[in-house]
Structures are given as C-alpha cells and as structure tokens.
Design a protein around this motif. Structure first.
Motif, PDB file in Angstrom:
ATOM      1  N   GLU A  69       0.828  -1.209   0.000  1.00 17.60           N
ATOM      2  CA  GLU A  69       0.000   0.000   0.000  1.00 17.60           C
ATOM      3  C   GLU A  69       0.865   1.263   0.000  1.00 17.60           C
ATOM      4  O   GLU A  69       0.582   2.210  -0.729  1.00 17.60           O
ATOM      5  CB  GLU A  69      -0.950  -0.001   1.196  1.00 17.60           C
ATOM      6  N   LEU A  70       1.925   1.278   0.811  1.00 20.45           N
ATOM      7  CA  LEU A  70       2.830   2.433   0.834  1.00 20.45           C
ATOM      8  C   LEU A  70       3.483   2.644  -0.530  1.00 20.45           C
ATOM      9  O   LEU A  70       3.635   3.767  -1.002  1.00 20.45           O
ATOM     10  CB  LEU A  70       3.914   2.245   1.897  1.00 20.45           C
ATOM     11  N   ARG A  71       3.871   1.556  -1.150  1.00 24.75           N
ATOM     12  CA  ARG A  71       4.487   1.620  -2.480  1.00 24.75           C
ATOM     13  C   ARG A  71       3.493   2.210  -3.490  1.00 24.75           C
ATOM     14  O   ARG A  71       3.860   3.055  -4.309  1.00 24.75           O
ATOM     15  CB  ARG A  71       4.926   0.221  -2.892  1.00 24.75           C
ATOM     16  N   GLU A  72       2.243   1.782  -3.422  1.00 29.22           N
ATOM     17  CA  GLU A  72       1.218   2.305  -4.340  1.00 29.22           C
ATOM     18  C   GLU A  72       0.945   3.785  -4.088  1.00 29.22           C
ATOM     19  O   GLU A  72       0.777   4.558  -5.027  1.00 29.22           O
ATOM     20  CB  GLU A  72      -0.076   1.487  -4.225  1.00 29.22           C
ATOM     21  N   VAL A  73       0.905   4.187  -2.816  1.00 30.82           N
ATOM     22  CA  VAL A  73       0.715   5.600  -2.488  1.00 30.82           C
ATOM     23  C   VAL A  73       1.870   6.419  -3.074  1.00 30.82           C
ATOM     24  O   VAL A  73       1.660   7.471  -3.679  1.00 30.82           O
ATOM     25  CB  VAL A  73       0.620   5.808  -0.948  1.00 30.82           C
ATOM     26  N   ALA A  74       3.091   5.936  -2.902  1.00 30.15           N
ATOM     27  CA  ALA A  74       4.265   6.659  -3.402  1.00 30.15           C
ATOM     28  C   ALA A  74       4.273   6.733  -4.932  1.00 30.15           C
ATOM     29  O   ALA A  74       4.585   7.780  -5.503  1.00 30.15           O
ATOM     30  CB  ALA A  74       5.542   5.994  -2.900  1.00 30.15           C
ATOM     31  N   SER A  89       6.891  13.919 -21.203  1.00 27.71           N
ATOM     32  CA  SER A  89       8.256  13.398 -21.261  1.00 27.71           C
ATOM     33  C   SER A  89       8.884  13.226 -19.874  1.00 27.71           C
ATOM     34  O   SER A  89       9.932  12.604 -19.734  1.00 27.71           O
ATOM     35  CB  SER A  89       9.145  14.312 -22.116  1.00 27.71           C
ATOM     36  N   VAL A  90       8.241  13.768 -18.832  1.00 29.02           N
ATOM     37  CA  VAL A  90       8.756  13.627 -17.463  1.00 29.02           C
ATOM     38  C   VAL A  90       8.594  12.173 -17.028  1.00 29.02           C
ATOM     39  O   VAL A  90       7.515  11.601 -17.133  1.00 29.02           O
ATOM     40  CB  VAL A  90       8.015  14.577 -16.491  1.00 29.02           C
ATOM     41  N   THR A  91       9.679  11.593 -16.523  1.00 31.67           N
ATOM     42  CA  THR A  91       9.638  10.216 -16.030  1.00 31.67           C
ATOM     43  C   THR A  91       9.709  10.224 -14.503  1.00 31.67           C
ATOM     44  O   THR A  91      10.015  11.247 -13.891  1.00 31.67           O
ATOM     45  CB  THR A  91      10.789   9.370 -16.609  1.00 31.67           C
ATOM     46  N   THR A  92       9.425   9.072 -13.912  1.00 34.19           N
ATOM     47  CA  THR A  92       9.463   8.949 -12.462  1.00 34.19           C
ATOM     48  C   THR A  92      10.242   7.699 -12.065  1.00 34.19           C
ATOM     49  O   THR A  92      10.368   6.756 -12.845  1.00 34.19           O
ATOM     50  CB  THR A  92       8.048   8.860 -11.860  1.00 34.19           C
ATOM     51  N   HIS A  93      10.758   7.732 -10.843  1.00 34.14           N
ATOM     52  CA  HIS A  93      11.459   6.564 -10.306  1.00 34.14           C
ATOM     53  C   HIS A  93      11.197   6.482  -8.805  1.00 34.14           C
ATOM     54  O   HIS A  93      11.401   7.457  -8.080  1.00 34.14           O
ATOM     55  CB  HIS A  93      12.964   6.656 -10.566  1.00 34.14           C
ATOM     56  N   LEU A  94      10.747   5.328  -8.357  1.00 30.44           N
ATOM     57  CA  LEU A  94      10.541   5.066  -6.940  1.00 30.44           C
ATOM     58  C   LEU A  94      11.687   4.182  -6.462  1.00 30.44           C
ATOM     59  O   LEU A  94      11.935   3.119  -7.029  1.00 30.44           O
ATOM     60  CB  LEU A  94       9.194   4.366  -6.708  1.00 30.44           C
ATOM     61  N   ALA A  95      12.390   4.641  -5.427  1.00 29.39           N
ATOM     62  CA  ALA A  95      13.539   3.896  -4.915  1.00 29.39           C
ATOM     63  C   ALA A  95      13.297   3.502  -3.464  1.00 29.39           C
ATOM     64  O   ALA A  95      12.428   4.050  -2.793  1.00 29.39           O
ATOM     65  CB  ALA A  95      14.800   4.753  -5.023  1.00 29.39           C
ATOM     66  N   ASP A  96      14.081   2.548  -2.984  1.00 26.14           N
ATOM     67  CA  ASP A  96      14.025   2.091  -1.598  1.00 26.14           C
ATOM     68  C   ASP A  96      15.389   2.278  -0.952  1.00 26.14           C
ATOM     69  O   ASP A  96      16.405   2.258  -1.644  1.00 26.14           O
ATOM     70  CB  ASP A  96      13.698   0.588  -1.539  1.00 26.14           C
ATOM     71  N   GLY A  97      15.387   2.412   0.357  1.00 25.56           N
ATOM     72  CA  GLY A  97      16.641   2.452   1.096  1.00 25.56           C
ATOM     73  C   GLY A  97      16.907   3.797   1.719  1.00 25.56           C
ATOM     74  O   GLY A  97      16.047   4.672   1.720  1.00 25.56           O
TER      75      GLY A  97
END
Length: 152
Positions: A69-74, A89-97
């Motif tokens: 759920e947290l990942r989906e919210v982010a 053209s704007v891209t996104t990246h979700l990272a961990d750590g």
C-alpha cells in the motif's frame, strides 16, 4: 546538461521543488526524472510483541500489505506530480533504502547531470545530530546539486 533528477519527499513544499527543478531543466533543454525514496518501509509493518505491560501483537513480522500500500501511495504521488507538470516526457522513479544513498545511486544509473533537492528549515541542532539528505548528498556527489529553499 541533458538530464535533471528532481528529488521529492512527501511534503506539500515539494511542489516548489518540482516546479523550480522543472523550470531549470526546461531552460537547460534537459530531460526530467522525479525520484521519491521509501526509506526502510519494513518499519511500517512490524508487529511488536507485548512490552511494558502493553499486550500488542504476538509475532514480529512484516505486513506485506502495508508495504504494498505504501508503495502504491508513493507511485501515485510521483505520477500525480508528473501529471501536474503537464509534460508527458517527465519520467518517475521510486527507490528504496536510505534516501541520500538511493538518490545518488539512481543519479549514477540514470546518468543525471544535475540533482535538484529542497532544503527544509531544520534547526541547527537537528542538522548537527542527524544531518540532512541534502548535506549527505553534497558530501558524496560527483555531479552538481541545485538546492531549492523551502521554509516550513
């Protein structure tokens, strides 16, 4: 400058950072990627045994549903910010750590030419005791960093 990585935390002041970073990137003719880091999401799902007389949970385990759920919210947050910039053209990246490490790691992987970050108005004592993401990145980066002041 061909690629600008904009680091966003989950804070209303991030709108300022996204807009200023995007404006700078467009002036430079650079591609934009928005990055958000989920720092150690397992903390959100730990069920603790009873302690100090409190009868809580009986097992230590990570609730995978909470992490999902947290990942989906982010992800939704990043996509919403990208849509708000009104540029497909704007891209996104979700990272961990750890945040600073994750941003620097992805900046190297994506071959970013610049990192854009917001700086919050934390007390001097807090900065001395904990540091800030921006200062940790400045200590270790090999590429320019553009800091956008955002006051609380």
């Amino acid at each position: 400058m061909k690629k600008v990585l904009i680091g966003l935390d989950y804070n209303p002041k991030s709108e300022i950072v996204a807009k200023k970073g995007y404006e700078l990137a467009k002036k430079l003719g650079a591609k934009v990627c928005l990055i958000h880091v989920l720092a150690d999401v397992s903390y959100y799902g730990v069920n603790y045994p009873s302690f100090m007389g409190y009868e809580g949970y009986n097992e230590m385990q990570v609730d995978i549903n909470v992490i999902s759920e947290l990942r989906e919210v982010a992800k939704n947050y990043l996509e919403t910010v990208a849509n708000h910039l009104d540029d497909p053209s704007v891209t996104t990246h979700l990272a961990d750590g750890p945040t600073s490490h994750a941003i620097l790691e992805y900046a190297a992987e994506w071959k970013a030419d610049m990192i854009v970050l917001g700086t919050h108005s934390h007390s001097v004592l807090e900065k001395v005791l904990m540091g800030t993401t921006a200062s940790r990145i400045l200590e270790k980066t090999k590429i320019p960093v553009y800091l956008v002041p955002v006051k609380q």
